[in-house]
Design an enzyme around this catalytic site. Structure first.
Site, mmCIF file in Angstrom:
data_model
loop_
_atom_site.group_PDB
_atom_site.id
_atom_site.type_symbol
_atom_site.label_atom_id
_atom_site.label_comp_id
_atom_site.label_asym_id
_atom_site.label_seq_id
_atom_site.Cartn_x
_atom_site.Cartn_y
_atom_site.Cartn_z
ATOM 1 N N LYS A 137 0.882 -1.028 0.033
ATOM 2 C CA LYS A 137 0.056 0.176 0.043
ATOM 3 C C LYS A 137 0.918 1.421 -0.109
ATOM 4 O O LYS A 137 1.345 1.557 0.874
ATOM 5 C CB LYS A 137 -0.842 0.160 1.200
ATOM 6 C CG LYS A 137 -1.996 1.086 0.971
ATOM 7 C CD LYS A 137 -2.613 1.383 2.435
ATOM 8 C CE LYS A 137 -2.029 2.595 2.890
ATOM 9 N NZ LYS A 137 -1.910 4.027 2.227
ATOM 10 N N GLU A 180 -1.620 7.402 -0.334
ATOM 11 C CA GLU A 180 -2.620 7.860 -1.077
ATOM 12 C C GLU A 180 -2.198 9.134 -1.908
ATOM 13 O O GLU A 180 -3.230 9.578 -2.789
ATOM 14 C CB GLU A 180 -4.008 7.813 -0.356
ATOM 15 C CG GLU A 180 -4.116 8.795 0.447
ATOM 16 C CD GLU A 180 -3.697 8.563 2.029
ATOM 17 O OE1 GLU A 180 -3.906 8.968 2.945
ATOM 18 O OE2 GLU A 180 -2.958 7.312 2.002
ATOM 19 N N GLY A 221 7.440 5.277 7.797
ATOM 20 C CA GLY A 221 6.439 6.653 7.880
ATOM 21 C C GLY A 221 6.718 7.124 9.107
ATOM 22 O O GLY A 221 7.730 7.095 9.787
ATOM 23 N N GLY A 248 3.731 4.585 13.099
ATOM 24 C CA GLY A 248 4.541 3.228 13.192
ATOM 25 C C GLY A 248 3.969 2.807 14.630
ATOM 26 O O GLY A 248 4.007 1.499 14.869
ATOM 27 N N GLU A 289 11.028 1.790 9.606
ATOM 28 C CA GLU A 289 12.058 2.792 9.442
ATOM 29 C C GLU A 289 10.932 4.377 9.521
ATOM 30 O O GLU A 289 9.991 4.701 8.963
ATOM 31 C CB GLU A 289 12.428 3.017 7.999
ATOM 32 C CG GLU A 289 13.550 3.803 8.026
ATOM 33 C CD GLU A 289 13.226 5.176 7.393
ATOM 34 O OE1 GLU A 289 13.347 6.221 8.336
ATOM 35 O OE2 GLU A 289 12.876 5.445 6.215
ATOM 36 N N CYS A 344 13.199 11.817 6.058
ATOM 37 C CA CYS A 344 13.524 11.454 7.463
ATOM 38 C C CYS A 344 15.024 11.368 7.641
ATOM 39 O O CYS A 344 15.516 11.508 9.211
ATOM 40 C CB CYS A 344 12.991 9.744 7.717
ATOM 41 S SG CYS A 344 13.888 8.855 6.349
ATOM 42 N N GLU A 391 10.282 16.483 14.543
ATOM 43 C CA GLU A 391 10.733 16.300 13.410
ATOM 44 C C GLU A 391 9.537 17.388 12.500
ATOM 45 O O GLU A 391 8.376 17.050 12.163
ATOM 46 C CB GLU A 391 10.282 15.004 12.572
ATOM 47 C CG GLU A 391 10.730 14.787 11.412
ATOM 48 C CD GLU A 391 10.534 13.334 11.019
ATOM 49 O OE1 GLU A 391 11.590 12.804 10.129
ATOM 50 O OE2 GLU A 391 9.818 12.569 11.340
#
Length: 495
Positions: free
Chosen positions: A177, A180, A230, A235, A252, A286, A384
């Site tokens: 997946k 989107e 993600g 996560g 990750e 990231c 982040e």
């Protein structure tokens, strides 16, 4: 610009979602619809998992020789190279990344598929002939089974290529997946997989929302492993769901990565790397070097030079070959980035360059930003931002630099700059991160493992053990010759 339309790949066939619903993707740089995907639901997720389960339990792929699987992966790599320009265009239009950068990512992805193809033939176990005179131990690696692969919007084709070829090399089947927001290149990959000779059902690709599709992919007991890239927040949720059926997870996640600049560094090289590390992919990375930690004696002059260099970074239409910073992925994300900058100013930090969105006729763009006077406890130094925002902190000693570098919940990567190799090595060994670059930044190779410490993830991608991650170890404990350890009785004449 005519939008491209995509269906779902389930059991080797292209099919529309039963609901008839679609997802439209508007280019973040141009403000027009560039893609329309069939929107998968729980129903399609169930069908895809069923197909992957059947392909694993009864299909040919897990039972092929390494040589046979390797040929298919090499075919995929060649097809990626053949269609590289189209794949780069798809990622540029949907993510807003510069076209020159997208081309580099597609080339890197093809190299990963070739590397995984080589590992397919090198997957092996161990043997032990030292456990006794009548005993032999053999450890084999079996493919783990069905893998749910969930990828983000910032590097659509590159990140799926850091996962899927290694799962296939091990003999696994998969349900994939993509985000989107950026599904086109992954759905196009499905076409290349079929053309390369991959059997039906081995890889199934769904475009859809996480709450509809991702939730099924992480909870269904027929899935044996989750490979996710993600945010740390999502996560954690996926990991909690996976725990209900004790699935293996590889993740990750986020990063708040420092570049530490010592006074004796090659400052011109460090300056260029600081700009690259902060603004590559518009900072939506990231691995972004979003914290610049400068030795105090050179901080003022370095920041002044940095400001001049940042003003030369070209921002704009990602289809322009000279653009270095493209569009921000969504209006909502742009507003979030601006919020971090405003919060830093309220906390006492100073915006030296940028700090605001750029007023373009279409799309959403953020000016490359430098925030000076940042303290380690500030939100902008700990969370982040995921945008083109560079936070500047200072240090006196190497020990202080390490403390600042380790002062977040993340540990994905870091950079150290000094002409003294001992300084680089000693500081690198003290930093809690999965990758530390010395006198370079954000370099990579298919041969080198990638992953993080702390809340930056679990497990490693790439490297020669990447295929192992998609396997289970099985011990075969054998006894040869007459039985030597009778428990109840020893029949007459037996030794």
């Amino acid at each position: 610009m005519t939008p491209r339309s995509y269906e779902l790949l389930i059991d080797g066939r292209w099919t529309k979602a039963r609901s008839g619903e679609t997802i439209e993707r508007v280019s973040p740089a141009h403000g027009v619809t560039v893609s329309t995907y069939s929107k998968a639901s729980e129903h399609e997720a169930d069908l895809a998992i069923s197909a992957a389960r059947a392909a694993f339990d009864r299909g040919s792929w897990p039972r092929m020789s390494g040589s046979e699987r390797s040929k298919v992966l090499l075919n995929v790599a060649s097809l990626i190279e053949r269609d590289a320009e189209l794949l780069a265009m798809l990622d540029t239009l949907e993510s807003g990344k510069p076209i020159a950068q997208a081309r580099g990512e597609i080339a890197g992805a093809a190299d990963i598929w070739r590397y995984a193809a080589a590992l397919t033939r090198d997957l092996h176990g161990e043997s032990f002939s030292t456990i006794g005179p009548h005993k032999l131990g053999v450890v084999v690696r079996d493919p783990i089974g069905v893998v749910s692969i969930i990828t983000p919007w910032n590097f659509p084709f590159l990140i799926v290529s850091q996962k899927l070829p290694f799962a296939l090399a091990a003999g696994c089947t998969a349900v994939v997946k993509p985000s989107e927001l950026t599904s086109a290149s992954t759905l196009y990959l499905g076409k290349l997989l079929l053309e390369a000779g991959l059997p039906a059902g081995v890889v199934n690709i769904l475009s859809g929302k996480g709450l509809d599709v991702g939730a099924v992919m992480t909870s269904d007991p027929r899935v044996d492993m989750i490979s996710f890239t993600g945010s740390t927040r999502v996560g954690k949720s996926a990991m909690a769901t996976a725990a209900q059926t004790l699935k293996k997870v590889s993740m990750e996640l986020g990063g708040k990565n420092p570049q530490i600049i010592f006074a004796d560094a090659d400052l011109e090289a460090a300056l260029d790397a600081a700009v690259f590390g902060a603004y590559f992919n518009a900072g939506e990375c990231c691995n972004a070097g979003s914290r610049l930690i400068i030795q105090r004696s050179i901080a003022e002059s370095f920041v002044a030079d940095l400001q001049r260099k940042v003003r030369d970074v070209k921002v704009g239409d990602p289809l322009d070959e000279d653009v270095r910073v493209g569009a921000i992925v969504t209006p909502e994300h742009l507003a979030k980035i601006e919020g971090y900058v405003a919060d830093a100013q309220e906390a006492g930090a100073e915006v030296k360059v940028g700090g605001t969105r750029l007023d373009y006729e279409s799309g959403q763009f953020m000016a490359p930003t430098i925030v000076d006077g940042v303290k380690p406890q500030m939100t902008i130094a700990r969370e982040e931002v995921f945008g083109p925002v560079l936070s500047v902190l200072t240090f006196e000693t190497a020990e202080e630099a390490v403390v600042i570098a380790n002062g977040t919940d993340y540990g994905l990567s870091a950079g150290v700059w000094s002409r003294d190799f001992n300084t680089c090595l000693n500081v690198s060994r003290g930093i809690h991160a999965g990758t530390v670059w010395m006198n370079t930044f954000m370099d990579g190779a298919s041969e080198l493992p990638f992953g993080g410490y702390k809340q930056s993830g679990l497990g490693r991608e790439l490297g020669r053990r990447a295929v192992d991650d998609y396997t289970e170890e099985k011990t075969l404990h054998m006894h040869h010759g007459p039985r030597t350890a009778w428990w109840v009785t020893n029949p007459a004449g037996q030794a």
